[in-house]
Design a protein around this motif. Structure first.
Motif, PDB file in Angstrom:
ATOM      1  N   GLU A   5      -3.049   4.144   1.007  1.00 47.99           N
ATOM      2  CA  GLU A   5      -3.172   3.897  -0.430  1.00 47.99           C
ATOM      3  C   GLU A   5      -1.819   3.615  -1.073  1.00 47.99           C
ATOM      4  OE1 GLU A   5      -5.107   7.348  -1.968  1.00 47.99           O
ATOM      5  OE2 GLU A   5      -7.035   6.912  -0.998  1.00 47.99           O
ATOM      6  N   THR A   6      -0.798   3.529  -0.268  1.00 43.74           N
ATOM      7  CA  THR A   6       0.559   3.335  -0.777  1.00 43.74           C
ATOM      8  C   THR A   6       0.902   1.853  -0.851  1.00 43.74           C
ATOM      9  OG1 THR A   6       1.196   5.402   0.317  1.00 43.74           O
ATOM     10  CG2 THR A   6       2.979   3.972  -0.426  1.00 43.74           C
ATOM     11  N   ASP A   7       1.631   1.474  -1.911  1.00 44.80           N
ATOM     12  CA  ASP A   7       2.185   0.127  -1.996  1.00 44.80           C
ATOM     13  C   ASP A   7       3.432   0.092  -1.120  1.00 44.80           C
ATOM     14  OD1 ASP A   7       3.243  -2.322  -2.573  1.00 44.80           O
ATOM     15  OD2 ASP A   7       3.403  -2.020  -4.743  1.00 44.80           O
ATOM     16  N   LEU A   8       3.280  -0.482   0.061  1.00 42.86           N
ATOM     17  CA  LEU A   8       4.337  -0.426   1.063  1.00 42.86           C
ATOM     18  C   LEU A   8       5.624  -1.119   0.615  1.00 42.86           C
ATOM     19  CD1 LEU A   8       4.657   0.775   3.905  1.00 42.86           C
ATOM     20  CD2 LEU A   8       4.043  -1.459   4.835  1.00 42.86           C
ATOM     21  N   PHE A   9       5.513  -2.034  -0.350  1.00 46.65           N
ATOM     22  CA  PHE A   9       6.680  -2.805  -0.777  1.00 46.65           C
ATOM     23  C   PHE A   9       7.294  -2.262  -2.068  1.00 46.65           C
ATOM     24  CE2 PHE A   9       3.936  -5.650   1.674  1.00 46.65           C
ATOM     25  CZ  PHE A   9       4.825  -6.071   2.645  1.00 46.65           C
ATOM     26  N   ASN A  10       6.838  -1.097  -2.472  1.00 50.48           N
ATOM     27  CA  ASN A  10       7.343  -0.536  -3.726  1.00 50.48           C
ATOM     28  C   ASN A  10       7.679   0.948  -3.564  1.00 50.48           C
ATOM     29  OD1 ASN A  10       8.067  -0.724  -6.449  1.00 50.48           O
ATOM     30  ND2 ASN A  10       6.056  -0.039  -7.138  1.00 50.48           N
ATOM     31  N   LEU A  11       8.325   1.270  -2.456  1.00 54.35           N
ATOM     32  CA  LEU A  11       8.729   2.649  -2.184  1.00 54.35           C
ATOM     33  C   LEU A  11      10.205   2.829  -2.519  1.00 54.35           C
ATOM     34  CD1 LEU A  11       7.018   3.078   1.312  1.00 54.35           C
ATOM     35  CD2 LEU A  11       6.282   4.137  -0.826  1.00 54.35           C
ATOM     36  N   PRO A  12      10.635   4.055  -2.798  1.00 49.39           N
ATOM     37  CA  PRO A  12      12.063   4.304  -2.999  1.00 49.39           C
ATOM     38  C   PRO A  12      12.857   3.901  -1.753  1.00 49.39           C
ATOM     39  CG  PRO A  12      10.765   6.202  -3.705  1.00 49.39           C
ATOM     40  CD  PRO A  12       9.815   5.279  -3.006  1.00 49.39           C
ATOM     41  N   TRP A  13      14.056   3.385  -1.970  1.00 53.70           N
ATOM     42  CA  TRP A  13      14.849   2.913  -0.822  1.00 53.70           C
ATOM     43  C   TRP A  13      15.135   4.048   0.160  1.00 53.70           C
ATOM     44  CZ3 TRP A  13      19.489   5.090   0.404  1.00 53.70           C
ATOM     45  CH2 TRP A  13      20.152   5.818  -0.610  1.00 53.70           C
ATOM     46  N   GLN A  14      15.180   5.278  -0.338  1.00 52.08           N
ATOM     47  CA  GLN A  14      15.442   6.419   0.551  1.00 52.08           C
ATOM     48  C   GLN A  14      14.336   6.575   1.596  1.00 52.08           C
ATOM     49  OE1 GLN A  14      15.545   6.494  -2.776  1.00 52.08           O
ATOM     50  NE2 GLN A  14      17.239   7.744  -3.547  1.00 52.08           N
ATOM     51  N   VAL A  15      13.100   6.276   1.203  1.00 46.81           N
ATOM     52  CA  VAL A  15      11.969   6.407   2.127  1.00 46.81           C
ATOM     53  C   VAL A  15      12.094   5.403   3.269  1.00 46.81           C
ATOM     54  CG1 VAL A  15       9.458   6.213   2.361  1.00 46.81           C
ATOM     55  CG2 VAL A  15      10.437   7.327   0.345  1.00 46.81           C
ATOM     56  N   TYR A  16      12.471   4.152   2.929  1.00 45.26           N
ATOM     57  CA  TYR A  16      12.697   3.153   3.988  1.00 45.26           C
ATOM     58  C   TYR A  16      13.837   3.601   4.905  1.00 45.26           C
ATOM     59  CZ  TYR A  16       9.977   0.109   0.896  1.00 45.26           C
ATOM     60  OH  TYR A  16       9.001  -0.438   0.091  1.00 45.26           O
ATOM     61  N   GLY A  17      14.870   4.181   4.291  1.00 46.11           N
ATOM     62  CA  GLY A  17      16.009   4.654   5.078  1.00 46.11           C
ATOM     63  C   GLY A  17      15.608   5.737   6.060  1.00 46.11           C
ATOM     64  N   PHE A  18      14.807   6.690   5.585  1.00 50.05           N
ATOM     65  CA  PHE A  18      14.352   7.762   6.480  1.00 50.05           C
ATOM     66  C   PHE A  18      13.441   7.212   7.573  1.00 50.05           C
ATOM     67  CE2 PHE A  18      15.232  10.783   2.837  1.00 50.05           C
ATOM     68  CZ  PHE A  18      16.268  11.445   3.491  1.00 50.05           C
ATOM     69  N   GLY A  19      12.597   6.235   7.229  1.00 46.09           N
ATOM     70  CA  GLY A  19      11.729   5.613   8.227  1.00 46.09           C
ATOM     71  C   GLY A  19      12.538   4.972   9.343  1.00 46.09           C
ATOM     72  N   LEU A  20      13.609   4.264   8.952  1.00 51.62           N
ATOM     73  CA  LEU A  20      14.476   3.613   9.933  1.00 51.62           C
ATOM     74  C   LEU A  20      15.205   4.647  10.786  1.00 51.62           C
ATOM     75  CD1 LEU A  20      15.790   1.052  11.085  1.00 51.62           C
ATOM     76  CD2 LEU A  20      17.497   1.209   9.257  1.00 51.62           C
ATOM     77  N   LEU A  21      15.723   5.689  10.151  1.00 55.54           N
ATOM     78  CA  LEU A  21      16.445   6.735  10.881  1.00 55.54           C
ATOM     79  C   LEU A  21      15.527   7.447  11.869  1.00 55.54           C
ATOM     80  CD1 LEU A  21      18.598   8.304   8.014  1.00 55.54           C
ATOM     81  CD2 LEU A  21      19.431   6.959   9.948  1.00 55.54           C
ATOM     82  N   ILE A  22      14.302   7.756  11.438  1.00 56.35           N
ATOM     83  CA  ILE A  22      13.342   8.433  12.317  1.00 56.35           C
ATOM     84  C   ILE A  22      13.021   7.552  13.522  1.00 56.35           C
ATOM     85  CG2 ILE A  22      10.948   9.249  12.503  1.00 56.35           C
ATOM     86  CD1 ILE A  22      11.219  10.084   9.518  1.00 56.35           C
ATOM     87  N   ALA A  23      12.830   6.256  13.269  1.00 60.20           N
ATOM     88  CA  ALA A  23      12.475   5.335  14.350  1.00 60.20           C
ATOM     89  C   ALA A  23      13.593   5.202  15.376  1.00 60.20           C
ATOM     90  CB  ALA A  23      12.139   3.966  13.765  1.00 60.20           C
ATOM     91  N   VAL A  24      14.819   5.007  14.887  1.00 60.19           N
ATOM     92  CA  VAL A  24      15.936   4.719  15.794  1.00 60.19           C
ATOM     93  C   VAL A  24      16.525   5.993  16.385  1.00 60.19           C
ATOM     94  CG1 VAL A  24      18.239   3.689  15.976  1.00 60.19           C
ATOM     95  CG2 VAL A  24      16.486   2.580  14.577  1.00 60.19           C
TER      96      VAL A  24
END
Length: 302
Positions: free
Chosen positions: A210-229
């Protein structure tokens, strides 16, 4: 030179375990931005996906001399769903209710679940040594949780249940896929299973997200990238290299750093505090798991 390689292997193992343990802390940090479990899992898989595509491509011709059937690939899909998709989803869901440090304590009991599943489905006997390890592990969890309910309320039970489901599904993957991994090789099998998991998460999010994937705080994308890598791709190779350099029995001792590192990281970054009783519970779990892992490693050698 051999001694130097051993200590390098220990260092790589500790680093891999600490990076794996950081996942729970980063997920909890991301949750502060009002993002749900499936969204964080999606970001983890989106950022991991290119790495595993490349790995799968590079290793596509490995173990070609071992014949695989269409049925083997069906099993890869099955274990990708169970071992990486369901286990990850239950884990992320559980983290919405409980501390990162408690999550790691519960998740760390999966070796004892492997023993119980082997007893249930393959009639492998449980030794007195293993029974003691299982008893210590679950006693530790009971102690840690009973004290946390008094502090945080009954939602702790729900969170603990989800994380326990994660441990059970991951243990099921380990038990069931053991015969399949040699056919593909560890790296190739892991890459294939992770790709299956990625597609499962993509489908799950497309129906339930239910989340707008393109309208999240930049910190959330950052944590997603950090968790993945740093909490998924890199530690998986560090751990594999460490086991190769120091043996699985020695790595079992190193792996005891897992809950401890999560407790330290959660205290530093999240301000989480464990009571003395919970520290006692964590200690019992660590002792139980190290005993279990050492016993399993010894059995593999004999």
């Amino acid at each position: 030179m051999m001694k130097k390689n051993f200590w390098l292997g220990v260092f790589l193992g500790v680093l891999g375990i600490v990076l794996f343990s950081s996942k729970a802390v980063m997920v909890k940090l991301a949750y502060k931005y009002n993002v749900d479990a499936i969204t964080m899992l999606l970001l983890r898989m989106l950022f991991s996906f290119p790495f595993y595509v490349v790995i799968a491509y590079l290793y596509r011709n490995k173990n070609k001399e071992i014949k695989t059937t269409k049925s083997d690939y069906y099993w890869v899909v099955f274990f990708g769903v169970v071992g990486y998709y369901l286990a990850s989803y239950f884990d992320f869901e559980g983290l919405t209710y409980i501390k990162a440090s408690l999550e790691r304590i519960i998740l760390f009991v999966y070796p004892t679940i492997v023993i119980l599943l082997n007893r249930l489905f393959f009639k492998q006997p449980i030794t007195k040594f293993q029974a003691l390890a299982i008893f210590l592990s679950y006693l530790g969890i009971v102690i840690a949780f009973s004290d946390e309910v008094d502090v945080s309320g009954n939602n702790v039970y729900l969170g603990g249940f989800f994380v326990l489901l994660s441990a059970i599904t991951y243990a099921s993957y380990l038990v069931g896929s053991g015969w399949l991994i040699p056919k593909f090789g560890v790296v190739k099998f892991t890459a294939y299973a992770m790709l299956v998991s990625c597609f499962c998460v993509f489908i799950h999010f497309s129906f339930m997200g239910e989340t707008d994937l393109f309208n999240l705080p930049w910190q959330v994308y950052g944590f997603g990238l950090l968790i993945a890598v740093f909490a998924t791709v890199i530690p998986s190779f560090l751990v594999s290299t460490s086991i190769k350099m120091i043996s699985s029995s020695n790595f079992a001792i190193v792996a005891g750093v897992g809950p401890i590192s999560t407790i330290v990281l959660a205290s530093f970054f999240l301000g989480e505090r464990l009571t003395l009783l919970q520290f006692l519970g964590a200690f019992l779990v660590i002792i139980g798991i190290v005993i279990t892992s050492l016993k399993q490693a010894k059995n593999k050698k004999t």
